[in-house]
Design a protein around this motif. Structure first.
Motif, short mmCIF file in Angstrom:
data_model
loop_
_atom_site.label_atom_id
_atom_site.label_comp_id
_atom_site.label_asym_id
_atom_site.label_seq_id
_atom_site.Cartn_x
_atom_site.Cartn_y
_atom_site.Cartn_z
N ALA A 89 0.86 -1.18 0.00
CA ALA A 89 0.00 0.00 0.00
C ALA A 89 0.89 1.23 0.00
N VAL A 90 0.55 2.18 -0.84
CA VAL A 90 1.29 3.44 -0.93
C VAL A 90 0.31 4.56 -0.61
N ILE A 91 0.66 5.40 0.34
CA ILE A 91 -0.20 6.52 0.70
C ILE A 91 0.35 7.77 0.03
N LEU A 145 8.18 5.19 -7.14
CA LEU A 145 8.12 3.90 -6.48
C LEU A 145 7.18 2.91 -7.16
N VAL A 146 5.95 3.33 -7.42
CA VAL A 146 4.93 2.40 -7.92
C VAL A 146 5.35 1.73 -9.23
N PRO A 147 5.78 2.47 -10.27
CA PRO A 147 6.18 1.79 -11.50
C PRO A 147 7.39 0.87 -11.31
N SER A 148 8.25 1.20 -10.35
CA SER A 148 9.46 0.38 -10.17
C SER A 148 9.18 -0.93 -9.45
N ARG A 188 6.76 -6.64 -9.65
CA ARG A 188 7.39 -7.58 -8.72
C ARG A 188 6.53 -7.90 -7.51
N VAL A 189 5.46 -7.13 -7.28
CA VAL A 189 4.64 -7.32 -6.09
C VAL A 189 3.37 -8.10 -6.44
N TYR A 196 10.92 9.99 -19.00
CA TYR A 196 10.93 9.94 -17.53
C TYR A 196 11.44 8.61 -16.99
N SER A 197 11.04 7.52 -17.63
CA SER A 197 11.43 6.19 -17.13
C SER A 197 12.62 5.59 -17.86
#
Length: 118
Positions: free
Chosen positions: A14-16, A25-28, A32-33, A52-53
């Motif tokens: 979970a990311v707040i 963080l989320v795209p990286s 894998r999660v 950007y990526s």
């Protein structure tokens, strides 16, 4: 500054928030999660940023490690790319009939950003 001893592979994460850290963080970790859920307190707009990526080249990595002030230059050019790309969306359109509207849903920039998110 993400700590290498934090392992997220296969976990439910979970990311707040949807700020800059979440955008990195989320795209990286997404591939894998087991799952990633983002909690967003307010509606946020995200726009495409070309490159950007993209991975950092070996040459740029060397410069970042050895050339004084290159880190600051590298960040500035990324900021500049984003800022210059966003500027046209921030200009007022004098022909737009809803100049004083409280909602941004009908604005051209909002439509473009919503389409990108979709």
């Amino acid at each position: 500054m993400w700590s290498d001893d934090i392992k997220v592979d296969g976990k439910h994460v979970a990311v707040i928030g949807t700020g800059a850290t979440a955008m990195q963080l989320v795209p990286s970790i997404a591939d894998r999660v087991a799952s990633v859920t983002v909690y967003q307190p307010l509606r946020a707009m995200v726009r495409p940023v070309a490159g950007y990526s993209d991975p950092i080249t070996e040459g740029a990595r060397w410069l970042l490690a050895h050339l004084p002030f290159y880190v600051q230059w590298y960040r500035l050019q990324h900021f500049w790319r984003y800022g210059d790309g966003l500027l046209p969306f921030l200009r007022k359109d004098p022909d737009w009939p809803h100049q004083n509207a409280r909602s941004t849903r009908e604005r051209p920039a909002s439509r473009e950003l919503t389409n990108f998110i979709r």
